[in-house]
Design a protein around this motif. Structure first.
Motif, mmCIF file in Angstrom:
data_model
loop_
_atom_site.group_PDB
_atom_site.id
_atom_site.type_symbol
_atom_site.label_atom_id
_atom_site.label_comp_id
_atom_site.label_asym_id
_atom_site.label_seq_id
_atom_site.Cartn_x
_atom_site.Cartn_y
_atom_site.Cartn_z
ATOM 1 N N PRO A 129 0.820 -1.212 0.000
ATOM 2 C CA PRO A 129 0.000 0.000 0.000
ATOM 3 C C PRO A 129 0.858 1.270 0.000
ATOM 4 C CG PRO A 129 -0.820 -1.578 1.614
ATOM 5 C CD PRO A 129 0.490 -2.107 1.096
ATOM 6 N N LYS A 130 0.413 2.264 -0.741
ATOM 7 C CA LYS A 130 1.159 3.525 -0.852
ATOM 8 C C LYS A 130 1.315 4.232 0.490
ATOM 9 C CE LYS A 130 0.089 4.645 -5.689
ATOM 10 N NZ LYS A 130 0.006 3.317 -6.148
ATOM 11 N N GLY A 131 0.320 4.076 1.375
ATOM 12 C CA GLY A 131 0.363 4.755 2.669
ATOM 13 C C GLY A 131 1.237 4.074 3.706
ATOM 14 N N MET A 132 1.808 2.934 3.366
ATOM 15 C CA MET A 132 2.638 2.202 4.330
ATOM 16 C C MET A 132 3.977 2.919 4.500
ATOM 17 S SD MET A 132 3.837 -1.800 4.256
ATOM 18 C CE MET A 132 2.213 -2.458 4.515
ATOM 19 N N PRO A 133 4.393 3.154 5.752
ATOM 20 C CA PRO A 133 5.680 3.820 5.976
ATOM 21 C C PRO A 133 6.849 3.022 5.361
ATOM 22 C CG PRO A 133 4.420 3.662 8.015
ATOM 23 C CD PRO A 133 3.697 2.848 6.992
ATOM 24 N N GLN A 134 7.881 3.742 4.961
ATOM 25 C CA GLN A 134 9.027 3.135 4.292
ATOM 26 C C GLN A 134 9.696 2.059 5.155
ATOM 27 O OE1 GLN A 134 9.631 3.628 1.128
ATOM 28 N NE2 GLN A 134 11.343 2.212 1.115
ATOM 29 N N HIS A 135 9.829 2.304 6.453
ATOM 30 C CA HIS A 135 10.479 1.305 7.318
ATOM 31 C C HIS A 135 9.672 0.002 7.369
ATOM 32 C CE1 HIS A 135 7.709 3.026 10.318
ATOM 33 N NE2 HIS A 135 7.868 1.893 10.988
ATOM 34 N N GLU A 136 8.355 0.085 7.276
ATOM 35 C CA GLU A 136 7.538 -1.125 7.261
ATOM 36 C C GLU A 136 7.661 -1.846 5.917
ATOM 37 O OE1 GLU A 136 3.532 -0.277 8.481
ATOM 38 O OE2 GLU A 136 4.164 0.327 10.483
ATOM 39 N N LYS A 137 7.793 -1.082 4.840
ATOM 40 C CA LYS A 137 8.006 -1.699 3.532
ATOM 41 C C LYS A 137 9.338 -2.441 3.511
ATOM 42 C CE LYS A 137 5.236 1.463 0.745
ATOM 43 N NZ LYS A 137 5.241 2.461 -0.330
ATOM 44 N N LEU A 138 10.366 -1.842 4.093
ATOM 45 C CA LEU A 138 11.683 -2.506 4.165
ATOM 46 C C LEU A 138 11.602 -3.768 5.033
ATOM 47 C CD1 LEU A 138 14.071 0.566 4.482
ATOM 48 C CD2 LEU A 138 13.885 -1.007 2.537
ATOM 49 N N ALA A 139 10.898 -3.668 6.152
ATOM 50 C CA ALA A 139 10.746 -4.831 7.038
ATOM 51 C C ALA A 139 10.011 -5.957 6.315
ATOM 52 C CB ALA A 139 10.011 -4.436 8.318
ATOM 53 N N LYS A 189 9.868 -6.463 3.046
ATOM 54 C CA LYS A 189 10.764 -7.003 2.014
ATOM 55 C C LYS A 189 11.807 -7.929 2.644
ATOM 56 C CE LYS A 189 13.881 -5.605 -1.692
ATOM 57 N NZ LYS A 189 13.377 -6.298 -2.832
ATOM 58 N N PHE A 190 12.388 -7.512 3.760
ATOM 59 C CA PHE A 190 13.364 -8.344 4.465
ATOM 60 C C PHE A 190 12.720 -9.659 4.918
ATOM 61 C CE2 PHE A 190 15.063 -9.903 8.477
ATOM 62 C CZ PHE A 190 16.360 -10.200 8.097
#
Length: 175
Positions: free
Chosen positions: A73-83, A85-86
């Motif tokens: 989702p576009k509204g998801m914070p970047q740190h959560e997107k990285l988490a 993906k990891f």
């Protein structure tokens, strides 16, 4: 956008299978030569379902490559997107690594009855070797613990988004 029905089906079948294998692995490891019949039965089923889980991973990887995956989702914070993906990368690495280590461990163990896939004897990849067994046994065990940790974080993240970040409900995409 939801994942395709094939991705969702394989995801949930894999989830049940992997959680069952991790649970069985924790349950069966304390058994030793004092209860050999029970122990051998548990290891037989663990090996068979472990091979099945590995086959599911191969199918899962091929299937994912054939489909367009929904973005986060576009509204998801970047740190959560990285988490996320990891976590997904770690889950795939562990879904491949853990069964390979288990297969090598079983191949190297001198008292193993072989590597079985529901009654079909599979080839042992390496000769009996106590040193290799000890290394692969340790790696299989700790990779499995890492798998449990990453899986718990994955589940917690999905529940968090479902209950607290409804605009970022990533769980709905895989249901």
């Amino acid at each position: 956008m939801k994942y395709s029905i094939s991705i969702r089906s394989i995801h949930w079948l894999s989830a049940v299978l992997i959680i069952g294998l991790l649970t069985l692995g924790i349950y069966m490891t304390p058994f030793d030569m004092d209860n050999i019949e029970h122990s051998e039965s548990l290891y037989f089923w663990h090996k068979s379902f472990g091979i099945l889980a590995f086959l599911f991973v191969i199918i899962r990887i091929i299937n994912r490559r054939r489909h367009t995956l929904p973005g986060l989702p576009k509204g998801m914070p970047q740190h959560e997107k990285l988490a996320a993906k990891f976590a997904h990368t770690a889950l795939y690495v562990l879904m491949v690594l853990v069964p390979i280590l288990g297969y090598l461990q079983s191949s190297a163990y001198e008292f193993s009855s072989g590597v079985h896939f529901f009654g079909i004897d599979l080839p042992e990849l390496i000769p009996d070797n106590q040193s290799v067994f000890e290394i692969t046994n340790t790696l299989h065990k700790w990779a499995s613990y890492a798998f449990i940790a990453v899986l718990a974080a994955h589940i917690a993240g999905a529940i968090k988004h479902r209950l607290f970040d409804k605009e970022n409900d990533v769980l709905n995409r895989i249901l």
